[in-house]
Design a protein around this motif. Structure first.
Motif, short mmCIF file in Angstrom:
data_model
loop_
_atom_site.label_atom_id
_atom_site.label_comp_id
_atom_site.label_asym_id
_atom_site.label_seq_id
_atom_site.Cartn_x
_atom_site.Cartn_y
_atom_site.Cartn_z
N ASP A 61 59.05 -16.57 -14.30
CA ASP A 61 58.91 -17.12 -15.65
C ASP A 61 57.62 -16.64 -16.32
OD1 ASP A 61 61.27 -18.47 -15.18
OD2 ASP A 61 60.28 -20.33 -14.58
N GLU A 62 56.54 -16.57 -15.55
CA GLU A 62 55.25 -16.19 -16.12
C GLU A 62 55.22 -14.73 -16.57
OE1 GLU A 62 52.04 -17.11 -13.49
OE2 GLU A 62 52.76 -19.16 -13.11
N PHE A 63 55.89 -13.85 -15.84
CA PHE A 63 55.77 -12.41 -16.10
C PHE A 63 57.09 -11.78 -16.55
CE2 PHE A 63 52.53 -13.57 -12.96
CZ PHE A 63 51.39 -13.14 -13.63
N SER A 64 58.05 -12.63 -16.97
CA SER A 64 59.34 -12.13 -17.46
C SER A 64 59.95 -11.14 -16.48
CB SER A 64 59.18 -11.48 -18.84
OG SER A 64 58.66 -12.40 -19.78
N ALA A 65 59.95 -11.55 -15.22
CA ALA A 65 60.47 -10.69 -14.15
C ALA A 65 61.60 -11.43 -13.45
CB ALA A 65 59.36 -10.35 -13.15
N PRO A 66 62.81 -11.37 -14.00
CA PRO A 66 63.92 -12.15 -13.42
C PRO A 66 64.21 -11.78 -11.99
CG PRO A 66 64.74 -10.52 -14.97
CD PRO A 66 63.25 -10.53 -15.12
N GLU A 70 58.47 -8.14 -0.66
CA GLU A 70 58.86 -7.57 -1.95
C GLU A 70 57.66 -7.41 -2.88
OE1 GLU A 70 61.14 -10.23 -4.65
OE2 GLU A 70 61.02 -11.66 -2.98
N TYR A 71 56.55 -8.09 -2.60
CA TYR A 71 55.31 -7.88 -3.35
C TYR A 71 54.39 -6.93 -2.59
CZ TYR A 71 57.01 -12.16 -5.58
OH TYR A 71 57.79 -13.09 -6.22
N ARG A 72 54.20 -7.19 -1.30
CA ARG A 72 53.26 -6.41 -0.51
C ARG A 72 53.63 -4.92 -0.50
NH1 ARG A 72 48.27 -7.47 1.29
NH2 ARG A 72 48.87 -9.43 2.29
N ARG A 73 54.90 -4.60 -0.54
CA ARG A 73 55.34 -3.20 -0.47
C ARG A 73 54.82 -2.37 -1.65
NH1 ARG A 73 61.73 -3.01 -1.93
NH2 ARG A 73 61.28 -0.80 -1.65
N HIS A 74 54.50 -3.04 -2.77
CA HIS A 74 54.03 -2.33 -3.95
C HIS A 74 52.50 -2.33 -4.06
CE1 HIS A 74 58.15 -2.09 -5.28
NE2 HIS A 74 58.27 -3.41 -5.27
N ILE A 94 63.47 -2.92 -13.60
CA ILE A 94 62.25 -2.95 -12.78
C ILE A 94 62.40 -4.11 -11.81
CG2 ILE A 94 59.75 -3.22 -12.74
CD1 ILE A 94 59.63 -2.20 -15.57
N PRO A 95 62.31 -3.89 -10.51
CA PRO A 95 62.45 -4.99 -9.54
C PRO A 95 61.44 -6.10 -9.82
CG PRO A 95 62.44 -2.87 -8.42
CD PRO A 95 62.08 -2.60 -9.84
N HIS A 96 61.82 -7.31 -9.48
CA HIS A 96 60.97 -8.48 -9.71
C HIS A 96 59.59 -8.29 -9.08
CE1 HIS A 96 59.54 -12.65 -9.50
NE2 HIS A 96 59.39 -12.47 -8.20
N GLY A 97 59.56 -7.90 -7.81
CA GLY A 97 58.28 -7.77 -7.12
C GLY A 97 57.38 -6.73 -7.76
N LEU A 98 57.94 -5.60 -8.13
CA LEU A 98 57.14 -4.53 -8.75
C LEU A 98 56.59 -4.97 -10.09
CD1 LEU A 98 56.07 -1.65 -8.87
CD2 LEU A 98 58.29 -0.91 -9.76
N LYS A 99 57.40 -5.69 -10.86
CA LYS A 99 56.94 -6.12 -12.18
C LYS A 99 55.79 -7.12 -12.07
CE LYS A 99 58.83 -7.16 -16.72
NZ LYS A 99 60.06 -7.44 -17.50
#
Length: 641
Positions: A495-500, A454-458, A577-582
């Motif tokens: 929590d750090e990047f407000s990305a629920p 979910e992170y690597r894809r972006h 905005i998806p969590h990983g993308l944010k």
């Protein structure tokens, strides 16, 4: 020549031999008389054995630290190279239960208690194990307390929840002893306790033996009252365990446990050890076990076929499945009924569906090796990389490569490749083993994405090419434990990047309450027909007309009502905005270095949480980072995918 000459010589020789024999016999008899005292000094049974000292009745009621000091204060004799290994002296059940327990809630406390505990495990590799937790309104919380007892009765109570609340990493020794495949973990329901530990803390528990299976296997064992820990203790050890409701359902998450709680918790682990002795007949063998009899291989042979097997009962009474037979440590009592055969155990209501998916269900282990360790060479013979056999044969089938060697399988390309490795000390040039990089298990493994998809894809394309470095092999249990640890880091990033986090469907789509009310009104009109009261029917029709902007005098047709009844109540959230993308977008604002820092953080997280022992050579948290900076520069414009 005198005739006395030969005679004198013969007499002299006879006297010499006689005197020499007498002298040799005198020396031998002197040594023989002294030998018993010398032998007594080297006989192992006469040496002060630390295990035997710990178990003396005078000192059984002291703390483990006092036991340690008492043992160390005993005079010891210099070890003799010819002395046989001492036997392991097994304590009686009463001695095991008399040893006081000690709580651990910090790394410092663990380091003080772990060395003597580890020494006892090396002498007798069996660990009595149990867990305590609380439940509120029938929902179980995370495991609060982990109880571990060695064969002497020495018991450590690890307050897992306090480690989590203080954001302290769990001690490395604790992690390793739980997943050590050469230490038996025994108890009632210990396999299921392991699943809880994996789910709550990412701890892998290996080599468990459920005592109920041992009790059923021993046909001579008298089991009258069931297979709960309390029943087994009463039937086999003549020990009564206090299972009062107030104590069982006390607050196990308290900062300070009461003496009654500590005694209760320690008893479960200590009784498990004593039951193991009894069920294997070890105490009937004179109270001691030879070095070979206390070895891991010998103990495992006695538990053949019972390692890591979840308990499943054979009847509808006392042999309930484990979810039914394990007690629930609750603050508020859930809806249960008490079975007369279950002793102190609370059995869930059979009218409810209590089946729970075990952790790791759905994982599909690979049927074939991941690494074939085939090599591709450049036209001039320079090694380029390793690859699987299918890809290597593709070059041969296309006629753009020639086979150089069968073992190892080497294909030399007939064209100039687009890139060559910067150095022969490259990760992609090393052969890799098909085994779990954490524990070394080789018969079942799954691919693990160290940087989650979910992170690597972006990531930019430049950072997604050749990323097999971050795909490693883990066995099913280590894979499940790693996923639990990943969840903790994901929550930190959220929590750090407000990305629920959460289900993307639940965040991306909003439920429109107005549409839902209109749809419910239309469906009520269709289902009730003429059975609705006139006032209620008019109210529902007005609701539909208002939503559809119809005139109040205009009648509702069946088609209009059907249209309202099929309204979609979920609408797309434009700001979603998806969590990983944010998270990736926040790091991309710092350029290439920011994305490399996110990559490094996930790699270091894997090393810190799982402590892998079998990583491939040249695996690194900074893999390819210097190459990226050299090739693209730190100020490369980041285009997220």
């Amino acid at each position: 020549m005198s005739h006395r000459g030969p005679l004198t010589a013969v007499v002299t020789a006879v006297l010499g031999v006689t005197l020499g024999g007498l002298l040799a016999w005198r020396i031998y008899s002197t040594k023989r008389r002294r030998l018993p005292s010398n032998q007594k000094a080297v006989e192992p049974v006469e040496l002060p054995c630390p295990t035997e000292k710990v178990l003396t009745p005078v000192e059984l009621n002291t703390s483990p630290k006092c036991l340690e000091d008492a043992v160390e204060s005993q005079p010891t004799k210099a070890p003799q190279p010819t002395m046989a290994p001492p036997t392991v002296l097994l304590p009686s059940c009463e001695q095991v239960l008399c040893v006081n327990s000690v709580t651990v809630s910090s790394e410092e406390e663990w380091q003080q208690l772990w060395p003597p505990f580890q020494k006892e495990l090396s002498d007798f590799p069996v660990l009595g194990l149990d867990c305590e937790w609380v439940s509120v309104k029938g929902k179980a919380s995370a495991v609060s307390l982990l109880q571990m007892a060695s064969y002497s009765g020495r018991c450590i109570l690890v307050k897992l929840l306090q480690f989590r609340n203080a954001q302290q990493p769990l001690p490395l020794g604790l992690i390793e002893v739980l997943r050590d495949p050469h230490i038996l973990k025994v108890g009632v329901g210990c396999y299921e306790d392991g699943k809880r530990l994996t789910r709550d803390y990412g701890l892998a528990l290996a080599c468990t033996v459920d005592l109920r299976y041992l009790a059923l296997r021993q046909k001579k064992a008298t089991v009258n009252n069931g297979l709960s820990l309390k029943s087994l203790a009463a039937d086999l050890l003549d020990v009564t365990l206090d299972k009062s409701l107030d104590l069982r359902c006390s607050d196990w998450e308290a900062d300070h446990l009461t003496p009654e709680q500590m005694c209760y918790a320690a008893r479960d682990a200590q009784v498990s050890i004593a039951l193991f002795f009894c069920l294997l007949g070890l105490q009937s063998e004179g109270g001691s076990v030879s070095p070979s009899g206390s070895s891991y291989a010998e103990l495992v042979s006695r538990c053949q076929g019972l390692l890591d097997v979840p308990f499943r009962g054979r009847g509808d009474g006392e042999d309930k499945p484990i979810d039914g037979e394990r007690r629930r440590k609750t603050i508020r009592k859930p809806a249960v009924y008490i079975s007369p055969e279950s002793g102190d155990q609370q059995v869930p209501d059979p009218r409810r569906n209590n089946k729970r998916k075990p952790l790791g269900v759905g994982y599909s282990a690979r049927k074939s090796p991941l690494y074939d360790n085939c090599f591709l060479h450049a036209p001039d013979g320079q090694p380029l990389c390793t690859c699987d056999k299918k890809k290597a044969k593709w070059y041969l089938d296309k006629g753009i490569g020639v086979l150089v060697s069968e073992n190892p399988f080497i294909v030399r390309l007939l064209f100039e490749p687009s890139g060559r490795p910067d150095s022969q000390q490259d990760y992609y040039l090393t052969a890799k083993e098909n085994l779990c990089v954490v524990c070394g298990k080789a018969d079942s493994y799954i691919r693990k994405n160290i940087v989650p998809h979910e992170y690597r894809r972006h990531f930019p394309t430049e950072m997604k090419d050749h990323n097999s470095h971050d795909i490693l092999l883990l066995c099913t249990s280590c894979h499940a434990a790693s996923n639990v640890h990943d969840g903790f880091l994901k929550q930190q990033l959220a929590d750090e990047f407000s990305a629920p986090q959460g289900c993307e469907e639940g965040v991306r789509l909003h439920e429109d309450t107005d549409r839902r009310r209109v749809r419910s009104a239309a469906r009520a009109l269709l289902s009730a027909g003429g059975g609705l009261p006139e006032s209620r029917r008019v109210e529902l029709e007005e609701m539909i007309k208002n939503y559809l902007n119809m005139n109040h005098d205009e009648p509702l047709t069946v088609e209009t009502i059907n249209q309202a009844a099929s309204l979609e109540t979920r609408i797309f959230n434009e700001a979603y905005i998806p969590h990983g993308l944010k998270v990736v977008h926040a790091h991309a604002e710092q350029g290439l270095r920011g994305l490399m820092e996110l990559e490094r953080r996930w790699r270091q997280h894997f090393l810190s949480s799982m402590r892998p022992k079998h990583l491939p050579p040249l695996w690194s948290v900074d893999h390819n980072h210097s190459k990226f900076l050299r090739k693209y520069g730190a100020d490369i414009p980041i285009k997220l995918n």
